[in-house]
Design an enzyme around this catalytic site. Sequence first.
Site, PDB file in Angstrom:
ATOM      1  N   ASN A  28     -42.843  66.604  82.672  1.00  0.00           N
ATOM      2  CA  ASN A  28     -42.615  67.689  81.711  1.00  0.00           C
ATOM      3  C   ASN A  28     -42.372  67.070  80.329  1.00  0.00           C
ATOM      4  O   ASN A  28     -41.352  67.303  79.681  1.00  0.00           O
ATOM      5  CB  ASN A  28     -41.438  68.579  82.148  1.00  0.00           C
ATOM      6  N   GLY A  32     -40.345  63.311  72.629  1.00  0.00           N
ATOM      7  CA  GLY A  32     -39.441  62.163  72.815  1.00  0.00           C
ATOM      8  C   GLY A  32     -40.063  61.131  73.747  1.00  0.00           C
ATOM      9  O   GLY A  32     -40.032  59.924  73.472  1.00  0.00           O
ATOM     10  N   HIS A  33     -40.635  61.601  74.856  1.00  0.00           N
ATOM     11  CA  HIS A  33     -41.297  60.669  75.788  1.00  0.00           C
ATOM     12  C   HIS A  33     -42.486  59.989  75.101  1.00  0.00           C
ATOM     13  O   HIS A  33     -42.717  58.791  75.261  1.00  0.00           O
ATOM     14  CB  HIS A  33     -41.831  61.422  77.018  1.00  0.00           C
ATOM     15  N   ARG A 188     -35.183  70.081  79.689  1.00  0.00           N
ATOM     16  CA  ARG A 188     -34.369  71.253  80.084  1.00  0.00           C
ATOM     17  C   ARG A 188     -34.290  72.306  78.976  1.00  0.00           C
ATOM     18  O   ARG A 188     -33.853  73.422  79.241  1.00  0.00           O
ATOM     19  CB  ARG A 188     -32.980  70.801  80.520  1.00  0.00           C
TER      20      ARG A 188
END
Length: 282
Positions: A28, A32-33, A188
Site C-alpha cells: 500500500n 514516503g516508500h 493507515r
Amino acid sequence: MQTVHTIADLREALSPFKCPAFVPTMGNLHDGHIALVRQAKPLGDVTVSSIFVNRLQFAPHEDFDSYPRTLAADAERLQAAGCDVLFAPREQELYPQPQTYRVHPASDLSDILEGHFRPGFFIGVSTVVLTLFSCVYAGMPNGVAAFGKKDYQQVMVVRRMVQQFALPIRILAGETQRAPDGLALSSRNGYLSASERKEAVQLALALHELGTLAGTAGPAELPALEARAMQALARRGWKPDYLTVRRRNDLLPPQAGLPAEPLVVLGAAKLGNTRLIDNLEI
Ligand code: PAF
C-alpha cells in the site's frame, strides 16, 4: 522490474550482484516508500523492495486482516521508481512452519512507547526484518536497507539489531514525507474519513508545539507540558497514547543535571478507529 515470490527466485535474481539496496515494506505504498527507494537506489548495485504484511507484528485486535493489499498498483509504483526486484512472498514462504524462533530486542528500547502500547510489536518487526535480511543479503559482502523515520523507534530497533548481530548492512533512515498540510504519510491514513483526514494534521501540530515549548523548558517541566499536550488533543476527540519528549540517542526522558542532548518529540494517538504516529526531531 522482476517480481519474485519465492526465496529461491529472489536469490537467483540477486546472484549477479554484490550490494543490494533494500526497502522492506508492507505494501500500500505512498510517496514516503517511493522516496526511500529513490534514496536507497544509488547506494547499491541492485534495488530490491519487499511487500509482506507481517502477521507477527499485529496484535489479535489490530488490523492485520484489513491492512490494504494493493500489489498490482504497488508494483507499478516501484517499477516507475527504478526498483529492479520486487519480493512478494506468500506467508507460507516466509513462515513455512509456525515461527517459534523470534528476535527479542532489549526491553529498554523495545518495551517503551510503541512497544508499551503494542506489546510484542518489535519482536514481530525484528523477526521479519532479520528473516527478510537473510533472504536478501545471504552471501552478499554488504548492503543497504532503508527505513522511514516516521517509525522512529523501529529504525532504532533495527539499527541495534544490525549492530548486535554484526550484519554487513548500512541502515539508511529516510526523512518523513508529509502531505501539503503536514500530515505524515502513512498507509493507515487511508482509513480516515474525510472529516478525520482534516483533523489528522493536529497530531503533527501538537508535536510541533510541544517541541517548541520543550526547547526552552528544563527536563523537570516536561511531564507537565506533555500532559497538557495530550489533554489538548483529547479535547479535540483524540485518544492519545503518548506525546513525549525523549533523547534521540536512547528514547529515554532527558535527565536534569546532564548536558543538553539532541531530542525528539514522539506521539501516537487514535482518531476514531485509526491509530496514527508521528515524531519531530528538535
Ligand atoms: O515499517 C514497515 O512497513 C514494517 O514494520 C516492516 C519494516 C516492513 C516490517 O514488516
